[in-house]
Write an enzyme that holds these catalytic residues in place. Structure first.
Site, PDB file in Angstrom:
ATOM      1  N   ARG A   1       0.853  -1.193   0.000  1.00 17.80           N
ATOM      2  CA  ARG A   1       0.000   0.000   0.000  1.00 17.80           C
ATOM      3  C   ARG A   1       0.889   1.244   0.000  1.00 17.80           C
ATOM      4  O   ARG A   1       0.593   2.243  -0.647  1.00 17.80           O
ATOM      5  CB  ARG A   1      -0.951   0.007   1.208  1.00 17.80           C
ATOM      6  CG  ARG A   1      -1.703   1.322   1.313  1.00 17.80           C
ATOM      7  CD  ARG A   1      -2.925   1.346   2.233  1.00 17.80           C
ATOM      8  NE  ARG A   1      -2.929   0.394   3.306  1.00 17.80           N
ATOM      9  CZ  ARG A   1      -2.249   0.521   4.462  1.00 17.80           C
ATOM     10  NH1 ARG A   1      -1.516   1.596   4.685  1.00 17.80           N
ATOM     11  NH2 ARG A   1      -2.302  -0.408   5.376  1.00 17.80           N
TER      12      ARG A   1
ATOM     13  N   TYR B   1     -17.623  17.495 -14.390  1.00 17.30           N
ATOM     14  CA  TYR B   1     -17.885  16.052 -14.510  1.00 17.30           C
ATOM     15  C   TYR B   1     -18.869  15.660 -13.397  1.00 17.30           C
ATOM     16  O   TYR B   1     -18.693  16.066 -12.240  1.00 17.30           O
ATOM     17  CB  TYR B   1     -16.561  15.287 -14.370  1.00 17.30           C
ATOM     18  CG  TYR B   1     -16.728  13.796 -14.358  1.00 17.30           C
ATOM     19  CD1 TYR B   1     -17.054  13.106 -15.517  1.00 17.30           C
ATOM     20  CD2 TYR B   1     -16.581  13.069 -13.184  1.00 17.30           C
ATOM     21  CE1 TYR B   1     -17.224  11.737 -15.504  1.00 17.30           C
ATOM     22  CE2 TYR B   1     -16.742  11.690 -13.160  1.00 17.30           C
ATOM     23  CZ  TYR B   1     -17.062  11.029 -14.327  1.00 17.30           C
ATOM     24  OH  TYR B   1     -17.235   9.677 -14.315  1.00 17.30           O
TER      25      TYR B   1
ATOM     26  N   ASP C   1      -8.549  19.494 -13.498  1.00 18.03           N
ATOM     27  CA  ASP C   1      -8.855  18.149 -13.981  1.00 18.03           C
ATOM     28  C   ASP C   1      -8.473  18.145 -15.462  1.00 18.03           C
ATOM     29  O   ASP C   1      -9.160  18.729 -16.297  1.00 18.03           O
ATOM     30  CB  ASP C   1     -10.341  17.842 -13.772  1.00 18.03           C
ATOM     31  CG  ASP C   1     -10.724  16.436 -14.227  1.00 18.03           C
ATOM     32  OD1 ASP C   1     -10.021  15.876 -15.088  1.00 18.03           O
ATOM     33  OD2 ASP C   1     -11.742  15.912 -13.740  1.00 18.03           O
TER      34      ASP C   1
ATOM     35  N   LYS D   1      -9.073   7.344 -19.142  1.00 19.16           N
ATOM     36  CA  LYS D   1      -9.420   7.929 -20.429  1.00 19.16           C
ATOM     37  C   LYS D   1      -8.180   7.979 -21.338  1.00 19.16           C
ATOM     38  O   LYS D   1      -7.679   6.950 -21.713  1.00 19.16           O
ATOM     39  CB  LYS D   1     -10.049   9.304 -20.204  1.00 19.16           C
ATOM     40  CG  LYS D   1     -11.077   9.345 -19.037  1.00 19.16           C
ATOM     41  CD  LYS D   1     -12.335   8.554 -19.288  1.00 19.16           C
ATOM     42  CE  LYS D   1     -13.202   8.370 -18.052  1.00 19.16           C
ATOM     43  NZ  LYS D   1     -13.591   9.578 -17.342  1.00 19.16           N
TER      44      LYS D   1
HETATM   45  C1  PLP Z   1     -14.090   9.904 -16.031  1.00 19.54           C
HETATM   46  C2  PLP Z   1     -13.772  11.225 -15.428  1.00 19.54           C
HETATM   47  C3  PLP Z   1     -13.511  11.348 -14.054  1.00 19.54           C
HETATM   48  C4  PLP Z   1     -13.603  10.170 -13.106  1.00 19.54           C
HETATM   49  O1  PLP Z   1     -12.637   9.213 -13.360  1.00 19.54           O
HETATM   50  P1  PLP Z   1     -12.805   7.643 -13.036  1.00 19.54           P
HETATM   51  O2  PLP Z   1     -11.514   7.066 -13.483  1.00 19.54           O
HETATM   52  O3  PLP Z   1     -13.990   7.175 -13.840  1.00 19.54           O
HETATM   53  O4  PLP Z   1     -13.055   7.531 -11.579  1.00 19.54           O
HETATM   54  C5  PLP Z   1     -13.176  12.604 -13.567  1.00 19.54           C
HETATM   55  N1  PLP Z   1     -13.113  13.686 -14.372  1.00 19.54           N
HETATM   56  C6  PLP Z   1     -13.379  13.603 -15.693  1.00 19.54           C
HETATM   57  C7  PLP Z   1     -13.302  14.831 -16.534  1.00 19.54           C
HETATM   58  C8  PLP Z   1     -13.718  12.382 -16.261  1.00 19.54           C
HETATM   59  O5  PLP Z   1     -13.994  12.309 -17.580  1.00 19.54           O
END
Ligand code: PLP
Length: 381
Positions: free
Chosen positions: A46, A98, A170, A195
């Protein structure tokens, strides 16, 4: 080192134990100690895992930060950043956020005394009047989902700095290939590596990158104390995905441009949202702070209803109807009934999110085939 080289070599070296050129998957929970407290720097997985650390160093290199801190998902990464704050503090965030980011602030952290305020940040001059002595974190998303609005990271970070507030971006939609917020004054970058970074729709992972070592130490403390770590296999998959990040995102940008221009000329299509158009309100800022306009395109239809959109959504073959984005394969989605269904219709319409709005995550297939697929689906209107 230039970006393309960093994707493959940044923060990485052949495995010191074996010489393995690719970072091995250290699938272990613990490490042998020679005598109590005498070990090779690894005690428990961890706290430290070599595959995860390799990914963290690589991400730090891509985002021009000092260190990366990885988590089991993008939401777990955001959760860790929010844990830097205390009860009574306020987060000022972009309003077209988001959905999961809005949810964690309002449904989880507000129960612990944190406050969320959601405002438009497309005009940086309007941000300052929302700042109170309790504001401790500015949360920016740009480009936004699904309207692809653009926030000026440099201008908003400057306002935050003046008030001693941390700025977090983000960077999921842009990826570090297109945008490096730490270079523009932001303190923290967050990614859903699920993504573009992973890029193959085969894993869920999250990351934070910072440019201040003390902040990195605090986040590593939270990572270990709260324990939302990713597994080594997932770290390996993201490291592998990153090696082609520049190639994939570069091609996605080219394809998205061709598709945006095609859609703009289609008689059944009303608005096309893509920051590369000079008519897009955020175009000048995007051209300045991004190295390309991204692989996301949204559009709506002249006949604005869900049934009309449904015809397109159910007829494409190459564009798969699914949530998520940023993979090699093209996806098509309907925000009003999928990702943004929980937002009341009046709120959605205020932001231009109509019932016929369709969001595309353009992949790296041949653009001609993708356009042919859309052309065919649009004949059903
Ligand atoms: C998908 C997404 C998240 C969340 O990410 P996860 O890996 O699904 O937990 C946060 N911000 C944006 C802009 C996203 O597209």
């Amino acid at each position: 080192m230039k970006f393309a080289t960093k994707t493959i070599h940044g923060g990485l070296q052949p495995d010191p134990n074996t010489g393995a050129v690719m970072t091995p998957i250290y699938q272990t929970s613990t490490y042998a100690q020679e005598s109590p407290g005498v070990h090779k720097g690894y005690e428990y997985a961890r706290t430290q895992n070599p595959t995860r650390i390799a990914l963290e160093k690589n991400l730090a290199s891509l985002e021009n930060g000092v260190d990366g801190i990885c988590f089991g998902s993008g939401m777990a990464a955001m959760d860790a950043v929010l844990k830097l704050l205390n009860s009574g503090d306020e987060v000022l965030a972009t309003s077209d956020l988001y959905g999961g980011s809005y949810r964690i602030i309002t449904k989880i952290y507000e129960r612990f005394g944190l406050k969320g305020k959601f405002i438009s940040m497309t005009d940086p001059g309007g941000v300052e009047k929302h700042i109170t002595p309790a504001t401790k974190l500015l949360w920016i998303e740009t480009p936004t989902n699904p309207m692809l609005n653009i926030v000026d990271i440099g201008a908003v970070s400057k306002v935050a700095k003046k008030h001693g507030i941390l700025t977090c971006v983000d960077n999921t939609f842009a990826s570090p290939y297109l945008q490096t917020p730490l270079d523009m004054g932001a303190d923290i970058v967050v990614h859903s590596a699920t993504k573009y970074l992973g890029g193959h729709s085969d894993t869920v992972l999250g990351a934070v990158v910072v440019k201040d070592q003390a902040l990195a130490d605090q986040l590593h403390f939270i990572q270990n104390a709260s324990g939302g770590i990713p597994g080594p296999m997932d770290c390996f998959l993201v490291l592998r995905g990153i090696k082609t990040l520049h190639l994939r995102v570069g091609r996605a940008c080219e394809n998205a441009e061709k598709i945006a221009r095609y859609l703009q000329g289609h008689p059944k299509v009303n608005n096309v949202y893509w920051p590369g158009f000079e008519s897009h309100p955020g175009h000048a800022v995007a051209a300045r702070q991004m190295r390309g306009f991204g692989g996301m395109v949204s559009f709506d239809l002249h006949k604005d209803d869900f049934d009309e959109a449904k015809k397109v959504l159910s007829k494409t073959h190459l564009f798969t109807l699914a949530e998520s984005l940023g993979g090699v394969e093209s996806l098509i989605g309907h925000p009003a009934s999928m990702t943004h269904a929980s937002i009341p219709k009046e709120e959605r319409l205020k932001n231009g999110l109509t019932d016929s709005l369709i969001r595309l995550s353009v992949g790296v297939e041949d653009a001609d085939d993708l356009i042919e697929d859309l052309e065919m689906a649009l004949t059903f209107l």
